[in-house]
Motif scaffolding. Sequence first.
Motif, mmCIF file in Angstrom:
data_model
loop_
_atom_site.group_PDB
_atom_site.id
_atom_site.type_symbol
_atom_site.label_atom_id
_atom_site.label_comp_id
_atom_site.label_asym_id
_atom_site.label_seq_id
_atom_site.Cartn_x
_atom_site.Cartn_y
_atom_site.Cartn_z
ATOM 1 N N VAL A 1 0.892 -1.155 0.000
ATOM 2 C CA VAL A 1 0.000 0.000 0.000
ATOM 3 C C VAL A 1 0.929 1.202 0.000
ATOM 4 O O VAL A 1 1.617 1.470 0.990
ATOM 5 C CB VAL A 1 -0.925 0.009 1.235
ATOM 6 C CG1 VAL A 1 -1.778 1.261 1.231
ATOM 7 C CG2 VAL A 1 -1.786 -1.241 1.266
ATOM 8 N N ILE A 2 0.975 1.887 -1.110
ATOM 9 C CA ILE A 2 1.911 2.997 -1.267
ATOM 10 C C ILE A 2 1.177 4.308 -0.997
ATOM 11 O O ILE A 2 0.139 4.581 -1.593
ATOM 12 C CB ILE A 2 2.531 2.992 -2.674
ATOM 13 C CG1 ILE A 2 3.241 1.655 -2.900
ATOM 14 C CG2 ILE A 2 3.486 4.167 -2.842
ATOM 15 C CD1 ILE A 2 3.713 1.445 -4.308
ATOM 16 N N LYS A 3 1.729 5.079 -0.109
ATOM 17 C CA LYS A 3 1.103 6.336 0.281
ATOM 18 C C LYS A 3 1.276 7.389 -0.811
ATOM 19 O O LYS A 3 2.256 7.384 -1.554
ATOM 20 C CB LYS A 3 1.692 6.819 1.601
ATOM 21 C CG LYS A 3 1.396 5.841 2.728
ATOM 22 C CD LYS A 3 2.009 6.272 4.028
ATOM 23 C CE LYS A 3 1.697 5.242 5.102
ATOM 24 N NZ LYS A 3 2.268 5.604 6.388
ATOM 25 N N LYS A 4 0.292 8.272 -0.896
ATOM 26 C CA LYS A 4 0.255 9.304 -1.922
ATOM 27 C C LYS A 4 1.553 10.114 -1.937
ATOM 28 O O LYS A 4 2.119 10.420 -0.898
ATOM 29 C CB LYS A 4 -0.936 10.231 -1.674
ATOM 30 C CG LYS A 4 -1.155 11.239 -2.772
ATOM 31 C CD LYS A 4 -2.408 12.037 -2.540
ATOM 32 C CE LYS A 4 -2.593 13.013 -3.682
ATOM 33 N NZ LYS A 4 -3.882 13.634 -3.692
ATOM 34 N N SER B 1 -3.247 5.219 -9.532
ATOM 35 C CA SER B 1 -2.376 5.412 -10.689
ATOM 36 C C SER B 1 -0.977 5.736 -10.178
ATOM 37 O O SER B 1 -0.776 6.007 -8.997
ATOM 38 C CB SER B 1 -2.898 6.547 -11.565
ATOM 39 O OG SER B 1 -2.896 7.767 -10.837
ATOM 40 N N GLY B 2 -0.023 5.684 -11.071
ATOM 41 C CA GLY B 2 1.352 5.983 -10.688
ATOM 42 C C GLY B 2 2.254 5.881 -11.897
ATOM 43 O O GLY B 2 1.792 5.871 -13.034
ATOM 44 N N SER B 3 3.537 5.797 -11.648
ATOM 45 C CA SER B 3 4.503 5.627 -12.730
ATOM 46 C C SER B 3 5.570 4.643 -12.290
ATOM 47 O O SER B 3 5.793 4.424 -11.096
ATOM 48 C CB SER B 3 5.123 6.964 -13.118
ATOM 49 O OG SER B 3 5.844 7.504 -12.033
ATOM 50 N N PHE B 4 6.209 4.041 -13.271
ATOM 51 C CA PHE B 4 7.194 3.000 -13.039
ATOM 52 C C PHE B 4 8.330 3.247 -14.023
ATOM 53 O O PHE B 4 8.086 3.429 -15.208
ATOM 54 C CB PHE B 4 6.545 1.638 -13.304
ATOM 55 C CG PHE B 4 7.400 0.462 -12.962
ATOM 56 C CD1 PHE B 4 7.355 -0.078 -11.686
ATOM 57 C CD2 PHE B 4 8.237 -0.114 -13.896
ATOM 58 C CE1 PHE B 4 8.126 -1.178 -11.358
ATOM 59 C CE2 PHE B 4 9.014 -1.207 -13.573
ATOM 60 C CZ PHE B 4 8.956 -1.743 -12.297
ATOM 61 N N THR B 5 9.556 3.270 -13.546
ATOM 62 C CA THR B 5 10.704 3.474 -14.431
ATOM 63 C C THR B 5 11.568 2.233 -14.411
ATOM 64 O O THR B 5 11.993 1.776 -13.347
ATOM 65 C CB THR B 5 11.527 4.698 -13.998
ATOM 66 O OG1 THR B 5 10.676 5.850 -13.999
ATOM 67 C CG2 THR B 5 12.690 4.937 -14.960
ATOM 68 N N LEU B 6 11.830 1.671 -15.590
ATOM 69 C CA LEU B 6 12.662 0.487 -15.729
ATOM 70 C C LEU B 6 13.648 0.739 -16.861
ATOM 71 O O LEU B 6 13.243 1.105 -17.970
ATOM 72 C CB LEU B 6 11.788 -0.733 -16.032
ATOM 73 C CG LEU B 6 12.504 -2.063 -16.177
ATOM 74 C CD1 LEU B 6 13.195 -2.443 -14.860
ATOM 75 C CD2 LEU B 6 11.532 -3.151 -16.576
ATOM 76 N N SER B 7 14.921 0.580 -16.572
ATOM 77 C CA SER B 7 15.988 0.814 -17.562
ATOM 78 C C SER B 7 15.885 2.204 -18.176
ATOM 79 O O SER B 7 16.083 2.389 -19.369
ATOM 80 C CB SER B 7 15.953 -0.254 -18.658
ATOM 81 O OG SER B 7 16.153 -1.532 -18.101
#
Length: 70
Positions: free
Chosen positions: A25-28, A50-56
């Motif tokens: 559970v990720i806080k705002k 919603s959120g974002s994810f960065t890979l490479s």
Amino acid sequence: MHEDERRILIEYVKDMPIRNCKVLVIKKDSTLGDHYHLLKDEVFYLFRGSGSFTLSGIAQKLKAGDIVHA
């Protein structure tokens, strides 16, 4: 996928050995990560929000229902 009058069932993981499963559970407005694993793959499923994810170095926007394999 299986659908009937009661539900829609989608099987995301089949015939894969899974050693553990975690719920986050990720806080705002929080940032997690900034690390990697040499010998481990991870699968992330976004239940809600919603959120974002960065890979490479590649950023992806995520919404509920998205899956990321890292």
